[in-house]
Design a protein around this motif. Sequence first.
Motif, PDB file in Angstrom:
ATOM      1  N   VAL A  83       0.853  -1.197   0.000  1.00 24.90           N
ATOM      2  CA  VAL A  83       0.000   0.000   0.000  1.00 24.90           C
ATOM      3  C   VAL A  83       0.883   1.239   0.000  1.00 24.90           C
ATOM      4  N   THR A  84       0.564   2.201  -0.850  1.00 25.82           N
ATOM      5  CA  THR A  84       1.393   3.406  -0.974  1.00 25.82           C
ATOM      6  C   THR A  84       0.874   4.580  -0.139  1.00 25.82           C
ATOM      7  N   ASP A  85      -0.414   4.584   0.179  1.00 28.89           N
ATOM      8  CA  ASP A  85      -1.027   5.697   0.914  1.00 28.89           C
ATOM      9  C   ASP A  85      -0.704   5.580   2.412  1.00 28.89           C
ATOM     10  N   LYS A  86      -0.065   6.606   2.982  1.00 29.26           N
ATOM     11  CA  LYS A  86       0.335   6.576   4.391  1.00 29.26           C
ATOM     12  C   LYS A  86      -0.870   6.482   5.325  1.00 29.26           C
ATOM     13  N   LYS A  87      -1.945   7.166   4.950  1.00 27.24           N
ATOM     14  CA  LYS A  87      -3.159   7.127   5.777  1.00 27.24           C
ATOM     15  C   LYS A  87      -3.701   5.692   5.855  1.00 27.24           C
ATOM     16  N   ARG A  88      -3.684   4.989   4.727  1.00 29.29           N
ATOM     17  CA  ARG A  88      -4.185   3.614   4.707  1.00 29.29           C
ATOM     18  C   ARG A  88      -3.263   2.682   5.504  1.00 29.29           C
ATOM     19  N   LEU A  89      -1.971   2.948   5.453  1.00 29.38           N
ATOM     20  CA  LEU A  89      -1.031   2.142   6.236  1.00 29.38           C
ATOM     21  C   LEU A  89      -1.304   2.302   7.733  1.00 29.38           C
ATOM     22  N   GLN A  90      -1.613   3.536   8.133  1.00 26.66           N
ATOM     23  CA  GLN A  90      -1.958   3.777   9.541  1.00 26.66           C
ATOM     24  C   GLN A  90      -3.232   3.022   9.926  1.00 26.66           C
ATOM     25  N   GLN A  91      -4.231   3.052   9.025  1.00 29.84           N
ATOM     26  CA  GLN A  91      -5.480   2.332   9.297  1.00 29.84           C
ATOM     27  C   GLN A  91      -5.230   0.837   9.439  1.00 29.84           C
ATOM     28  N   LEU A  92      -4.375   0.288   8.587  1.00 28.14           N
ATOM     29  CA  LEU A  92      -4.058  -1.141   8.652  1.00 28.14           C
ATOM     30  C   LEU A  92      -3.422  -1.489   9.992  1.00 28.14           C
ATOM     31  N   ARG A  93      -2.437  -0.670  10.410  1.00 28.75           N
ATOM     32  CA  ARG A  93      -1.776  -0.930  11.692  1.00 28.75           C
ATOM     33  C   ARG A  93      -2.766  -0.827  12.844  1.00 28.75           C
ATOM     34  N   PHE A  94      -3.645   0.192  12.777  1.00 20.57           N
ATOM     35  CA  PHE A  94      -4.604   0.417  13.854  1.00 20.57           C
ATOM     36  C   PHE A  94      -5.576  -0.751  13.990  1.00 20.57           C
ATOM     37  N   THR A  95      -5.970  -1.341  12.877  1.00 20.36           N
ATOM     38  CA  THR A  95      -6.923  -2.464  12.923  1.00 20.36           C
ATOM     39  C   THR A  95      -6.227  -3.809  13.149  1.00 20.36           C
ATOM     40  N   GLY A  96      -4.889  -3.797  13.241  1.00 19.76           N
ATOM     41  CA  GLY A  96      -4.165  -5.028  13.565  1.00 19.76           C
ATOM     42  C   GLY A  96      -3.758  -5.860  12.374  1.00 19.76           C
ATOM     43  N   VAL A  97      -3.758  -5.259  11.182  1.00 20.53           N
ATOM     44  CA  VAL A  97      -3.328  -5.982   9.979  1.00 20.53           C
ATOM     45  C   VAL A  97      -1.831  -5.728   9.797  1.00 20.53           C
ATOM     46  N   THR A  98      -1.021  -6.780   9.982  1.00 19.92           N
ATOM     47  CA  THR A  98       0.438  -6.653   9.877  1.00 19.92           C
ATOM     48  C   THR A  98       0.985  -7.677   8.895  1.00 19.92           C
ATOM     49  N   GLU A  99       2.245  -7.468   8.505  1.00 19.84           N
ATOM     50  CA  GLU A  99       2.917  -8.417   7.589  1.00 19.84           C
ATOM     51  C   GLU A  99       2.943  -9.813   8.188  1.00 19.84           C
ATOM     52  N   GLU A 100       3.309  -9.903   9.474  1.00 15.23           N
ATOM     53  CA  GLU A 100       3.456 -11.208  10.128  1.00 15.23           C
ATOM     54  C   GLU A 100       2.123 -11.953  10.162  1.00 15.23           C
ATOM     55  N   ARG A 101       1.076 -11.256  10.494  1.00 16.10           N
ATOM     56  CA  ARG A 101      -0.244 -11.894  10.592  1.00 16.10           C
ATOM     57  C   ARG A 101      -0.723 -12.363   9.215  1.00 16.10           C
ATOM     58  N   LEU A 102      -0.559 -11.513   8.209  1.00 17.27           N
ATOM     59  CA  LEU A 102      -0.975 -11.900   6.860  1.00 17.27           C
ATOM     60  C   LEU A 102      -0.162 -13.094   6.359  1.00 17.27           C
ATOM     61  N   GLN A 103       1.129 -13.101   6.674  1.00 15.73           N
ATOM     62  CA  GLN A 103       1.987 -14.211   6.261  1.00 15.73           C
ATOM     63  C   GLN A 103       1.506 -15.520   6.893  1.00 15.73           C
ATOM     64  N   TYR A 104       1.068 -15.448   8.138  1.00 15.86           N
ATOM     65  CA  TYR A 104       0.570 -16.641   8.839  1.00 15.86           C
ATOM     66  C   TYR A 104      -0.625 -17.244   8.092  1.00 15.86           C
ATOM     67  N   VAL A 105      -1.568 -16.378   7.690  1.00 18.86           N
ATOM     68  CA  VAL A 105      -2.747 -16.868   6.947  1.00 18.86           C
ATOM     69  C   VAL A 105      -2.329 -17.395   5.586  1.00 18.86           C
ATOM     70  N   TYR A 106      -1.386 -16.695   4.953  1.00 20.46           N
ATOM     71  CA  TYR A 106      -0.952 -17.077   3.609  1.00 20.46           C
ATOM     72  C   TYR A 106      -0.403 -18.508   3.584  1.00 20.46           C
ATOM     73  N   GLU A 107       0.269 -18.895   4.654  1.00 22.08           N
ATOM     74  CA  GLU A 107       0.852 -20.241   4.709  1.00 22.08           C
ATOM     75  C   GLU A 107      -0.221 -21.342   4.710  1.00 22.08           C
ATOM     76  N   TYR A 108      -1.436 -21.016   5.141  1.00 24.49           N
ATOM     77  CA  TYR A 108      -2.519 -22.012   5.177  1.00 24.49           C
ATOM     78  C   TYR A 108      -3.545 -21.790   4.060  1.00 24.49           C
ATOM     79  N   ARG A 109      -3.202 -20.907   3.112  1.00 27.27           N
ATOM     80  CA  ARG A 109      -4.202 -20.502   2.124  1.00 27.27           C
ATOM     81  C   ARG A 109      -4.757 -21.671   1.310  1.00 27.27           C
TER      82      ARG A 109
END
Length: 632
Positions: free
Chosen positions: A6-32
């Motif tokens: 994501v390139t928009d800084k505001k959206r990156l802040q929203q993602l962090r605030f809602t708990g969406v992180t690289e590590e968490r997404l990677q965890y789901v990706y491994e079981y996709r």
Amino acid sequence: MERIQVTDKKRLQQLRFTGVTEERLQYVYEYRNILLTLVDSIVNELYEEIWGIDSLREFIQRHSTLEKLKTTQKRYLQQCLEATIDDHYIQTRYHIGRAHSEIGLDLAWYLATYTKYIDIIYKHISQVLPEQATHILLVIQAIFSFDMQLTLEAYKAAEIEKAAHPLRHELDKLRQVNGFTNQDLKNLDQFSGYISFRIDSIMEHFHHSLFRRLKEESHYSFLQKEKYLAYVRNFLLQFFQEKIYDDLEAYFLIIRDWSRLIIEQRFHENFFHIAAESLCEALKQVFLTKEYVHNPRIVQYIHSFERFSKFTLAMMNEIIRPYLFLRDFDFLDIYAYEISTIDFGRITWIDDKMKRLLKTLGINKEHPVGRRCYELLHNRTVPCPECPVLKHKSEAMLTTLGNEKGLNYYKIRLLPQTKIFELSRALLVIQDVTKESKVMFDMLERLLQLAEYRDDDTKNHVHRIGKLSGMLARLAGCDEQFVSHIEIAAKFHDIGKVGIPDYILNKPGKLTKEEWESMKTHVLIGHQILANLDLPVIQMAANIARTHHEWWDGGGYPNGLKGEEIPLEGRIVAIVDVFDALLSKRVYKDAFPPEKVKEILLDGRGKQFDPKLIDLFLAMWDDFLAARESFQ
């Protein structure tokens, strides 16, 4: 590979605030690969739940199909389980939120779907990945939270757009309902030159088609053929050369003017249907020929024009529908008139029955159209405060209109219209309710007489309360309609005493606790007598009967209301009722001297009585005393 792109800084802040992180997404990706096999069963169960709710089922049937929505939802869930969020993902979710808002899906239902979704997803994941289910669910929940923020933004933007451009919003909704799309607009754009180029051929075929159809109609013998055909020719050229179809607000003004011809009964509504069918037929005769067979898009253009014609007729139908109702149900005892809501109150149309009513009332204005309704009907210089148009309410406003024969009672109510037209117009109907109103008032007056007969103290008291309440209402800045209503309504404040036993009502001594509880029920009895009578002034009387013993500090009865929870009419009558009662001789007491009464009222300021009203009342003390004497 990064899971968040994501390139928009505001959206990156929203993602962090809602708990969406690289590590968490990677965890789901491994079981996709395992999770993707669950998509069909999860979505099918979700839509079984949704389909079971009547309002949502009707909404789906109106705007889409179940299978189409399932396909879209499966694609979305697959995106979530692929666990990659980029700019395109965000843009897509935002646009989906806008689409749902624009077709009218209630936001509360839309967000509630996410909660149901989570329950179903957890159930399915826990069956195949019991140890990982909770962790995976937390990630999906975080993604859903982020998506809900996007949805809220989309709905908010749609509401702002709706408020800023209400006509455009309503016209877009009507376009969607009638299947007239943006692609159709593009097709018209490309077709416009063809129509201008072949206008003479089109008009020749239109002429033959239209007047062949009109031969069977008796309504249009007056139609000036050459003048009408010249109008249609100029309209088509200007409409397509200047691309009026791209500016729906400008086109609406044209349609509104056409609709006036039907409303004013200068044309029958089927004329416009015949004209549209004739024009579509003319286009087919001109363009579906060997000369254009090499252009496969011509058929698409003509189909787009047909949908545009359907949209036009639908818009006209939305405008004229309530007027046709009035025409078709002419036997109803109602009179209709239309006012401008932009140039507020200016009468823009009246029906024949309304013209006759004005004459009956002695209002012999030669040109009522163009006058203000409140000036013409109510002899006011400013709009009526209870006007249903100003109040945006469906309840009727009761008014009295009189002539040399006396007063008549009328209900004025707003007739529901399409939201498109009511942005500039309001259609009102007047219903004569003189007979039923007089029956109601006669019945209540008889009850009041019964109460007076059983309680000597009541006889003159109720009439003084009406007049004194009107005085205090005017002093408090209430409008004249409120004043006239409360002068009538206040008289019935103790009508519930008809239900109290004589031995309690006329007991000279102090009441026992049980007798006092019985006496207090007169407010509820009075309210029950009055509440179901459908006249605004009687509704006010019902409010007064129920609340004139409530106290400003909450210490009154029957409901312990406090402050402005007590309606204004109840607070006014509470003061004048005590004022008059204390100055009157009763079976259980002598009359109090005026200075003692003034002291008691002042002591009740902010406790029993509204402090502002008491201050006003006491400021005009001598006037109220003098008025009471004159009302004896």
